[in-house]
Design a protein around this motif. Structure first.
Motif, PDB file in Angstrom:
ATOM      1  N   GLU A 147       0.834  -1.196   0.000  1.00 23.84           N
ATOM      2  CA  GLU A 147       0.000   0.000   0.000  1.00 23.84           C
ATOM      3  C   GLU A 147       0.869   1.247   0.000  1.00 23.84           C
ATOM      4  O   GLU A 147       2.055   1.210   0.351  1.00 23.84           O
ATOM      5  CB  GLU A 147      -0.954   0.024   1.198  1.00 23.84           C
ATOM      6  CG  GLU A 147      -0.256   0.206   2.529  1.00 23.84           C
ATOM      7  CD  GLU A 147      -1.231   0.447   3.683  1.00 23.84           C
ATOM      8  OE1 GLU A 147      -2.406   0.766   3.430  1.00 23.84           O
ATOM      9  OE2 GLU A 147      -0.791   0.323   4.844  1.00 23.84           O
ATOM     10  N   LEU A 148       0.265   2.349  -0.427  1.00 21.65           N
ATOM     11  CA  LEU A 148       0.921   3.653  -0.404  1.00 21.65           C
ATOM     12  C   LEU A 148       0.172   4.515   0.609  1.00 21.65           C
ATOM     13  O   LEU A 148      -1.052   4.585   0.583  1.00 21.65           O
ATOM     14  CB  LEU A 148       0.864   4.300  -1.796  1.00 21.65           C
ATOM     15  CG  LEU A 148       1.395   5.729  -1.910  1.00 21.65           C
ATOM     16  CD1 LEU A 148       2.907   5.758  -1.706  1.00 21.65           C
ATOM     17  CD2 LEU A 148       1.023   6.331  -3.261  1.00 21.65           C
ATOM     18  N   ILE A 149       0.926   5.166   1.495  1.00 15.42           N
ATOM     19  CA  ILE A 149       0.334   6.060   2.480  1.00 15.42           C
ATOM     20  C   ILE A 149       0.724   7.496   2.152  1.00 15.42           C
ATOM     21  O   ILE A 149       1.914   7.806   2.027  1.00 15.42           O
ATOM     22  CB  ILE A 149       0.789   5.720   3.914  1.00 15.42           C
ATOM     23  CG1 ILE A 149       0.319   4.317   4.308  1.00 15.42           C
ATOM     24  CG2 ILE A 149       0.261   6.742   4.909  1.00 15.42           C
ATOM     25  CD1 ILE A 149       0.772   3.876   5.692  1.00 15.42           C
ATOM     26  N   LEU A 150      -0.283   8.345   1.982  1.00 17.83           N
ATOM     27  CA  LEU A 150      -0.065   9.773   1.761  1.00 17.83           C
ATOM     28  C   LEU A 150      -0.543  10.534   2.989  1.00 17.83           C
ATOM     29  O   LEU A 150      -1.630  10.252   3.510  1.00 17.83           O
ATOM     30  CB  LEU A 150      -0.828  10.269   0.532  1.00 17.83           C
ATOM     31  CG  LEU A 150      -0.600   9.523  -0.795  1.00 17.83           C
ATOM     32  CD1 LEU A 150      -1.413  10.181  -1.899  1.00 17.83           C
ATOM     33  CD2 LEU A 150       0.866   9.494  -1.161  1.00 17.83           C
ATOM     34  N   VAL A 151       0.255  11.486   3.431  1.00 17.59           N
ATOM     35  CA  VAL A 151      -0.121  12.312   4.580  1.00 17.59           C
ATOM     36  C   VAL A 151      -0.277  13.753   4.104  1.00 17.59           C
ATOM     37  O   VAL A 151       0.682  14.374   3.649  1.00 17.59           O
ATOM     38  CB  VAL A 151       0.929  12.226   5.707  1.00 17.59           C
ATOM     39  CG1 VAL A 151       0.473  13.061   6.906  1.00 17.59           C
ATOM     40  CG2 VAL A 151       1.163  10.778   6.130  1.00 17.59           C
TER      41      VAL A 151
END
Length: 366
Positions: A187-191
């Protein structure tokens, strides 16, 4: 009967005894030839048989050694590759674990804010200063990739937001800032920053009775058109501008617009068109249904019309098909300039539709 058997036995014996005779004669002839030859020649002749035999043996031995060596080298090579793959996987796993630990140490994830086709968004905050953030988690198979000018492979959303933040940060209509991103393999996590208080335009409209008055809708749409022009200047096509992807900061005297969710966006090639529609299917431009293709500029203008239509009409869900067959119509209670603006944005023929810069000069917005 006995005589016939004895005769057959004698003939068989003579036949067997005759075979070594030929061999013996050939050896005798060869020996005489050797004895009659000079000394050096005799040595060469006598050693011919031995040399040919030795050579054959040596060839077999060399072949066996070579085959054995090749097999051993292949096995060693395979073992090295297996070890290398294992080390790479181990390094990747360690790297992912480090990134995950870094994310968890830096941010606290809280309740889910929303869920879409590309992932889920959670509220959260940065631990060191309690800064409110939005944490977007995108499954690997939903991440669209892009190779930047430096040759790095990034998520298209990350690449676009980095491009935009260089020049549009702080301006009206600017996208929310990307603070961090973590590629965790699966998964890719964007903040992102999370303006507080704020809400998406759909929630904002529903909280104000299901529609907005023209004057307030005009303030929001003017910012939205300006933001779309900036995207166009950077050759960026959002592809899914809608109520849910427009954030409204509500702590100001004048509502401030922020664009969100660039997960379906694209860098636009000059004159390029698209055949695969990405976005909200009920909002697709009529040219995609009629021609099977669409372009960035006319589609974005169409989306401006859709957003304004849903903002001004009481709890109405816009559908392109309904608008085209006239079961969905523009309210005649709106001002003539507003109606004209909507009709211009929602022209069926994309070649007749005005450009973003042209609608920004429309009397209703000025």
């Amino acid at each position: 009967m006995v005589r016939r058997d004895r005769r057959a036995l004698i003939e068989s014996t003579e036949l067997l005894e005759s075979e070594p005779v030929y061999t013996l004669r050939s050896r005798v002839v060869k020996r005489k030839a050797i004895e009659g030859a000079p000394e050096a020649q005799r040595r060469r002749l006598s050693s011919t048989d031995k040399e040919s035999c030795n050579r054959s043996v040596e060839k077999v031995a060399v072949g066996k050694r070579k085959a054995s060596t090749d097999g051993k080298q292949n096995r060693v090579k395979k073992r090295r590759l297996a070890v290398k793959d294992t080390k790479q996987k181990t390094r990747q796993e360690v790297s992912i674990d480090v990134l995950r630990a870094e994310f968890e140490a830096k941010y606290e994830q809280q309740d889910q804010l929303g869920k879409g086709g590309c992932g889920r968004v959670f509220a959260g905050y940065r631990r060191e200063d309690n800064l409110p953030v939005a944490i977007k988690r995108i499954p690997e198979d939903k991440v669209l990739k892009h190779v930047d000018d430096a040759g790095r492979q990034l998520s298209i959303e990350v690449a676009i937001m980095l491009r935009l933040q260089e020049e549009t940060s702080g301006s009206a209509g600017a996208p929310v800032l990307l603070l961090d991103w973590y590629d965790l393999g699966q998964e890719l996590i964007l903040v992102h920053e999370r303006p507080v208080p704020s809400e998406d335009l759909l929630s904002y409209i529903q909280g104000n009775g299901g529609f907005l008055p023209e004057d307030e809708a005009k303030i929001i749409l003017k910012q939205l058109v300006d933001a779309a022009i900036k995207l166009q200047d950077h050759r960026i096509f959002h592809r899914d501008i809608k109520l849910e992807n427009i954030l409204i900061e509500t702590d100001l005297e004048v509502p401030r617009v922020r664009l969100i969710d660039f997960g379906l966006s694209r860098f636009v090639k000059k004159g390029g068109s698209y055949r695969h529609f990405c976005g909200t299917s009920s909002h697709c431009p009529p040219e995609w249904k009629g021609r099977g293709k669409y372009k960035a500029g006319p589609t974005t203008v169409w989306q401006m019309g859709v957003v304004l239509f849903e903002t001004l009409h009481d709890f109405v869900i816009f559908k392109t098909t309904n608008f085209m067959d006239e079961t969905l119509t523009i309210c005649d209670m709106l001002s003539e300039e507003c109606q004209d603006f909507l009709q211009a944005c929602l022209m069926e023929d994309p070649d007749q539709r005005p450009t973003l810069k042209q609608i920004s000069l429309h009397p209703w917005l000025n």
